[in-house]
Design a protein around this motif. Structure first.
Motif, PDB file in Angstrom:
ATOM      1  N   GLU A   1      27.779  13.239  19.531  1.00  0.00           N
ATOM      2  CA  GLU A   1      27.952  14.588  20.046  1.00  0.00           C
ATOM      3  C   GLU A   1      26.613  15.124  20.525  1.00  0.00           C
ATOM      4  OE1 GLU A   1      29.779  17.225  17.324  1.00  0.00           O
ATOM      5  OE2 GLU A   1      31.754  16.252  17.430  1.00  0.00           O
ATOM      6  N   ARG A   2      26.673  15.865  21.622  1.00  0.00           N
ATOM      7  CA  ARG A   2      25.476  16.497  22.164  1.00  0.00           C
ATOM      8  C   ARG A   2      25.210  17.815  21.446  1.00  0.00           C
ATOM      9  NH1 ARG A   2      21.724  13.864  25.311  1.00  0.00           N
ATOM     10  NH2 ARG A   2      22.793  12.257  26.550  1.00  0.00           N
ATOM     11  N   MET A   3      23.948  18.000  21.070  1.00  0.00           N
ATOM     12  CA  MET A   3      23.562  19.263  20.446  1.00  0.00           C
ATOM     13  C   MET A   3      22.094  19.501  20.786  1.00  0.00           C
ATOM     14  SD  MET A   3      23.623  20.448  16.453  1.00  0.00           S
ATOM     15  CE  MET A   3      22.223  19.404  16.104  1.00  0.00           C
ATOM     16  N   MET A   4      21.798  20.636  21.373  1.00  0.00           N
ATOM     17  CA  MET A   4      20.444  20.973  21.833  1.00  0.00           C
ATOM     18  C   MET A   4      19.902  19.894  22.765  1.00  0.00           C
ATOM     19  SD  MET A   4      18.600  22.632  18.455  1.00  0.00           S
ATOM     20  CE  MET A   4      18.487  21.049  17.645  1.00  0.00           C
ATOM     21  N   GLY A   5      20.803  19.250  23.486  1.00  0.00           N
ATOM     22  CA  GLY A   5      20.391  18.211  24.415  1.00  0.00           C
ATOM     23  C   GLY A   5      20.118  16.887  23.752  1.00  0.00           C
TER      24      GLY A   5
ATOM     25  N   ALA B   1      21.323  13.572  21.220  1.00  0.00           N
ATOM     26  CA  ALA B   1      22.515  12.797  20.873  1.00  0.00           C
ATOM     27  C   ALA B   1      22.592  12.694  19.358  1.00  0.00           C
ATOM     28  CB  ALA B   1      22.449  11.414  21.507  1.00  0.00           C
ATOM     29  N   THR B   2      23.428  13.517  18.767  1.00  0.00           N
ATOM     30  CA  THR B   2      23.630  13.446  17.316  1.00  0.00           C
ATOM     31  C   THR B   2      24.951  12.743  17.048  1.00  0.00           C
ATOM     32  OG1 THR B   2      24.782  15.568  17.215  1.00  0.00           O
ATOM     33  CG2 THR B   2      22.385  15.611  17.031  1.00  0.00           C
TER      34      THR B   2
ATOM     35  N   GLN C   1      25.080  18.439  11.958  1.00  0.00           N
ATOM     36  CA  GLN C   1      25.061  17.065  12.453  1.00  0.00           C
ATOM     37  C   GLN C   1      23.639  16.515  12.604  1.00  0.00           C
ATOM     38  OE1 GLN C   1      26.597  19.708  14.168  1.00  0.00           O
ATOM     39  NE2 GLN C   1      28.256  18.886  15.445  1.00  0.00           N
ATOM     40  N   LEU C   2      22.654  17.422  12.669  1.00  0.00           N
ATOM     41  CA  LEU C   2      21.272  16.994  12.906  1.00  0.00           C
ATOM     42  C   LEU C   2      20.627  16.586  11.575  1.00  0.00           C
ATOM     43  CD1 LEU C   2      18.993  16.644  14.950  1.00  0.00           C
ATOM     44  CD2 LEU C   2      18.321  19.028  14.489  1.00  0.00           C
TER      45      LEU C   2
END
Length: 567
Positions: free
Chosen positions: A128-132, A134-135, A202-203
């Motif tokens: 999943e994309r988060m803050m640009g 790939a998490t 997720q991070l």
């Protein structure tokens, strides 16, 4: 969207720092725990580096491989960290047991599970994309949760061991606490990720949390003596009841630096425990200690007196047979050595002088008896000559008899001298003590005293005066002309207020015979090197008792170096 690169940068910084520290640790290979800590930080470098790169990889297949690599690296790290804790705290033999080797199944099992049956660990896995960035988001099963909890348990166990070391061994407190606390930030970050806490569940922030971990480890490795001094030696000899020994006992590591000592050692060598720790053994004892020599004895100054010690080192090894240090017992043999030396000297001097002088007495008495017989020719001149010869023979016999009586008195004086081992010391004006010794000297040798009236030393006055008198008697036997007793310069090595010593020289025109000097300096008499009386020996023995140093050189007949404060 432009990715937020701070998580990537933080992970790569942690990876680079871990790699550098790993390389630094390779220099300590062979030290307890060093190789395991290097493996810990090496695994950490892999974990952080792969985690940082993975945040930029969105391909599911490749990302799955990278995620598997991070889990495997992390599982290797916690096992290596436990091995480090065991080895460093003196329990390294446990890493050789079957139970510990069974822990190798943890990283191996993690790698195999993720390669063969990832569904048992991650039933769902998606990028999943988060803050640009790939998490990944995956649902963890009971197996996956167990793997994470097992890792946290191993870290907690290691931390507990290191804190126990810090509590029980103050010498290793700084480094033990630093490494123990270093595990806390990553553990909290791991728990937060596992429980999906925070604004970005997720991070995974564990790689960034390794930065403070790295700083604490760097402090322990680079700023402390973590591998110069380790608890292994202390733990090996802990079973020894140090304080039950009346003799001084010092425990040193393999580099001969002090890591423990008992109260007797502190008292005898004049140090505190805190001041002695980490110092070389020779510095603490005040003399060179050769633990590998066959005849292990040394002489050092204790409470102002020269003491003789027999050195008995015992080598210690850990459960794997690796030498980790020595416990060194110092047995005071001063009284024994003095008795042996006194008996040897008295035996030789008395046996030699009694035999020679009694032979002279016996011969002269026989000649006197013959001279007293009626002269053959019966003339008055012959009778007068016979009387004169008899009187001369009797005078010679009387002189030698008086010398024997004086020798007997000297032997008794030796006993009285050596009985003053516990005589109290007091401040004494050096000029007055020397003058008293000169006044007690009844020889014909002219004596000039040139001593500073302000010079004060701490000594046993009666014993010191006897030493001065006896040294003058010995000088009188060999010197031509007069003798000057004076100070050679001022106080040697003195700091403001106290300390240092005075050099009291007995300067005469003739030096002592070399064979007599050699006998006293060697501490034993031989047929070739021996004294003609007990006077020099009495000075040497007295010097030991009051902490002086007696020496002979070309500039003066004899020199006494007298410590100002008796120490």
């Amino acid at each position: 969207m432009t990715p937020a690169l701070w998580p990537v940068a933080g992970a790569l910084v942690a990876a680079l720092g871990s790699a550098c520290l790993t390389r630094r640790l390779l220099a300590y290979r062979g030290k307890p725990g060093a190789s395991w800590l290097a493996l810990t930080l090496g695994s950490q470098a892999v974990f952080c580096g792969v985690s940082g790169v993975a945040l930029l990889v969105a391909d599911p297949g490749l990302r799955w491989l990278l995620e598997s690599a991070t889990w495997t690296a992390l599982s290797c790290q916690v096992v290596a960290f436990l091995a480090f804790g065991l080895s460093y705290s003196g329990r390294g033999h446990l890493t050789e047991t079957t139970a510990f080797r069974a822990l190798y199944a943890y990283p191996v099992g993690t790698a195999v599970l993720l390669a063969v049956r990832p569904d048992l660990v991650w039933p769902t896995f998606r990028v999943e994309r988060m803050m640009g960035l790939a998490t990944v988001e995956y649902t963890s099963t009971g197996v996956g949760g167990t793997l994470v909890v097992a890792g946290l348990f191993l870290v907690a166990l290691t931390t507990a061991m290191l804190l126990d070391t810090a509590v029980n061994y103050s010498l290793y407190r700084a480094e033990s606490v630093a490494i123990a606390l270093s595990a806390i930030p990553p553990a909290f970050a791991e728990a937060a990720w596992l429980l999906e806490l925070g604004p970005y569940p997720q991070l995974n922030l564990v790689p960034i949390a390794f930065i403070p971990h790295l700083l604490a480890d760097g402090y322990a490795v680079l700023r402390t003596d973590i591998f110069e001094y380790n608890p292994t030696t202390r733990r090996v000899v802990d079973a020894t009841a140090l304080e039950s020994l009346e003799s001084p006992l010092v425990v040193v590591n393999e580099n001969r630096r002090v890591i423990n000592l008992n109260t007797a050692a502190c008292r005898v060598f004049g140090v505190t425990e805190s001041a002695a720790l980490k110092r070389p053994l020779d510095d603490v004892v005040g003399a060179a200690v050769d633990l590998d020599a066959t005849d292990r004895t040394l002489a050092t100054r204790v409470d102002g007196e020269i003491r003789q010690f027999a050195v008995a080192p015992s080598e210690h090894a850990d459960a794997t047979g690796t030498p980790v240090g020595y416990s060194v017992v110092f047995q005071d043999i001063t009284a024994q050595r003095r008795r042996e030396q006194r008996l040897d000297v008295l035996n030789r001097v008395l046996r030699h002088n009694i035999r020679n002088d009694l032979n002279v007495v016996q011969g002269n008495l026989g000649l006197a008896r013959e001279a007293g017989a009626d002269p053959v020719d019966g003339s008055a001149d012959s009778g007068a000559a016979a009387d004169g010869g008899r009187d001369a023979r009797l005078a010679t016999a009387e002189r030698h008899t008086a010398e024997l009586l004086a020798l007997a008195e000297d032997a008794r004086a030796v006993d009285a001298l050596l009985d003053r081992t516990n005589a109290p010391r007091e401040p004494v004006r050096l000029e007055r003590a020397v003058a008293a010794g000169v006044d007690a000297f009844d020889g014909d040798l002219p004596v000039e005293v040139a001593v500073d009236g302000d010079a004060v030393v701490e000594t046993d006055p009666a014993l010191f005066e006897t030493m001065v008198t006896r040294l003058l008697v010995a000088v009188d036997e060999h010197a031509d002309g007069g003798v000057t007793v004076g100070l050679d310069g001022g106080r040697d090595g003195a700091e403001t207020g106290s300390g240092g010593s005075y050099r009291l020289e007995f300067r005469a025109g003739t030096a002592f015979p070399a064979d007599q000097v050699a006998a006293v300096e060697a501490g034993a008499e031989t047929p070739l090197n021996h004294t003609t009386s007990l006077d020099i020996w009495m000075v040497a023995w007295g010097a030991e008792l009051v902490g002086c140093e007696l020496s002979f050189d070309g500039a003066a007949t004899a020199t006494l170096r007298i410590p100002v404060d008796g120490a």
